[in-house]
Scaffold this active site. Sequence first.
Site, mmCIF file in Angstrom:
data_model
loop_
_atom_site.group_PDB
_atom_site.id
_atom_site.type_symbol
_atom_site.label_atom_id
_atom_site.label_comp_id
_atom_site.label_asym_id
_atom_site.label_seq_id
_atom_site.Cartn_x
_atom_site.Cartn_y
_atom_site.Cartn_z
ATOM 1 N N LYS A 1 -45.345 -28.354 96.461
ATOM 2 C CA LYS A 1 -46.751 -28.169 96.107
ATOM 3 C C LYS A 1 -46.796 -27.466 94.782
ATOM 4 C CE LYS A 1 -48.257 -27.218 100.737
ATOM 5 N NZ LYS A 1 -48.050 -26.041 101.532
ATOM 6 N N GLY A 2 -47.405 -28.062 93.792
ATOM 7 C CA GLY A 2 -47.741 -27.279 92.606
ATOM 8 C C GLY A 2 -48.796 -26.350 93.151
ATOM 9 N N CYS A 3 -48.621 -25.041 93.007
ATOM 10 C CA CYS A 3 -49.618 -24.142 93.581
ATOM 11 C C CYS A 3 -50.956 -24.407 92.924
ATOM 12 C CB CYS A 3 -49.210 -22.699 93.387
ATOM 13 S SG CYS A 3 -48.418 -22.060 94.839
ATOM 14 N N VAL A 4 -52.023 -24.316 93.690
ATOM 15 C CA VAL A 4 -53.338 -24.576 93.111
ATOM 16 C C VAL A 4 -53.790 -23.464 92.211
ATOM 17 C CG1 VAL A 4 -54.882 -26.147 94.177
ATOM 18 C CG2 VAL A 4 -53.867 -24.342 95.521
#
Lengths: 413, 104
Positions: free
Chosen positions: B101-104
């Site tokens: 996950k690319g962090c949000v």
Amino acid sequence: MNTTKHLVVLGAGTAGTMVVNKLRRRLPADQWTITVVNKDEVHDYQPGYLFIPFGLNTPEQVRKQTRPFIHDGIELLIGDVERVDTAANEVRLTDGRVLPYDQLVIATGTTPRPDQTEGTLGIQWHREVGEFYTYEGAVALRDRLDTFEGGRLVVHITELPIKCPVAPLEFAFLADDWLRRRGLREKTELVFVTPLDGAFTKPVASRTLGGLLAEKGIIVEPDFMVERIDQERQVLVSYDEREVAYDQLVTVPLNMGADFVAASGLGDELNYVPVDKHTFLATGHDNVFALGDANNIPTSKAGSVAHFSVEVFVDNFLEHIAGRPMPHSFDGHANCFVESGHGKALLLDFNYDTEPLTGSFPIPKVGPMTLLGESRANHLGKLAFRHIYWNALLPGRPLGLPAEMSMSGKNPA
Amino acid sequence: MTTTTIAGHELEVNEEGFLTHPEQWTEDLAPELARLIGLELTDAHWTLIRFLRQDYATEGETATLRRVSTRTDTPIKSLFALFPGKPAKKMAYVSGLPKPKGCV
């Protein structure tokens, strides 16, 4: 016998200021002292940085003194933290002061670190190589844009996570609008360079925001992991040897937590404190919490998250110090206004499990906001928030926004 | 969600081809998954794959590129050489883990 206990909070930013003000009202003064340590005397409204380069906020509107925001009965110390000795329950400051604690809250946020990418801090720093994540950077960029006459304007994200992950997109949207108004849009290639494979990380929002980029003729350079900036040739160079040329670069440097976090053995590879994502208790500790951008919870590093986190934390903390289980669980709730230019903005609302959805979001007294769609009301809401921040949020007054995300008014994906 | 057969194993994969059940991954799958994206595995690849599997088991999340680089002492440049183009995605794919996950 003196049984007074000590709560020490590191950092007087959004999370730290809210926590001390809220807890001072809830913790009896004869039982608990509260000390907050901050590196300097200023408190910036960080969302305002984005607007400074375009003249939409003045520098004076985003900067105030820290002290008046810290309520009576709270000790504010100005200093730098050297390290936390969790075995001795002590915080050591670089000037030699030692602060014993019974409970510790780390709220020292995240900081852009241009020193971490080779070639960033050359002679072009804060000139051709600009940024808007600091007060000084935003002001310098305003002056640069004032003399901009066209060419390649490149907006660049080094690596995620970053503080306010939508801000670089907003910068691109606002730049497009600003260039059009100055008659420079035809003479400018506006480029958005990202390590992600699209505009944003969450699929539904990525489609909407990606659509806006395309609509505005903004070129996207995805999957770009910068290795270095070559200022002589004015190019960004990626690890796989691709190059992106700039006349004016607007970079978002690598973001990292505070160095003392690493020195204290409390951090991950980016100095963020690993915590339980529902309670913010630091992994392996019973009296150390990390709130706001300083922790590693898998949601946005954003003021809204700090705000919702603090609401959950304060009630939990009172139970925790009474030796009872923490009753509330943070759901990762975040909401972000996304400026899209031309006096409009979008609103994203999401949590750990639910993506940003379309629909509407009720804000007490202001009315429903359009989710994931552009509207004038969203833009005005974003501008109005600065006043709410100074006058209600930091003092710890209730805003009437629930910490927990609600599905009411939303259209499921 | 579709079912596919790789190296004799019947597996469920998502629309991008990532395994949806990381626990279904076994070491004999890795060379075949690697072949599907044009890679031949060397010892250097295996060091990274084993780190990713072990890290996922303790953290419950796929390690980011930076985490892999720091924890295995491998320069990011080398990760790009071993898994060209999109190293984070490709490492996860070969290791049978969700896309990081690319962090949000």
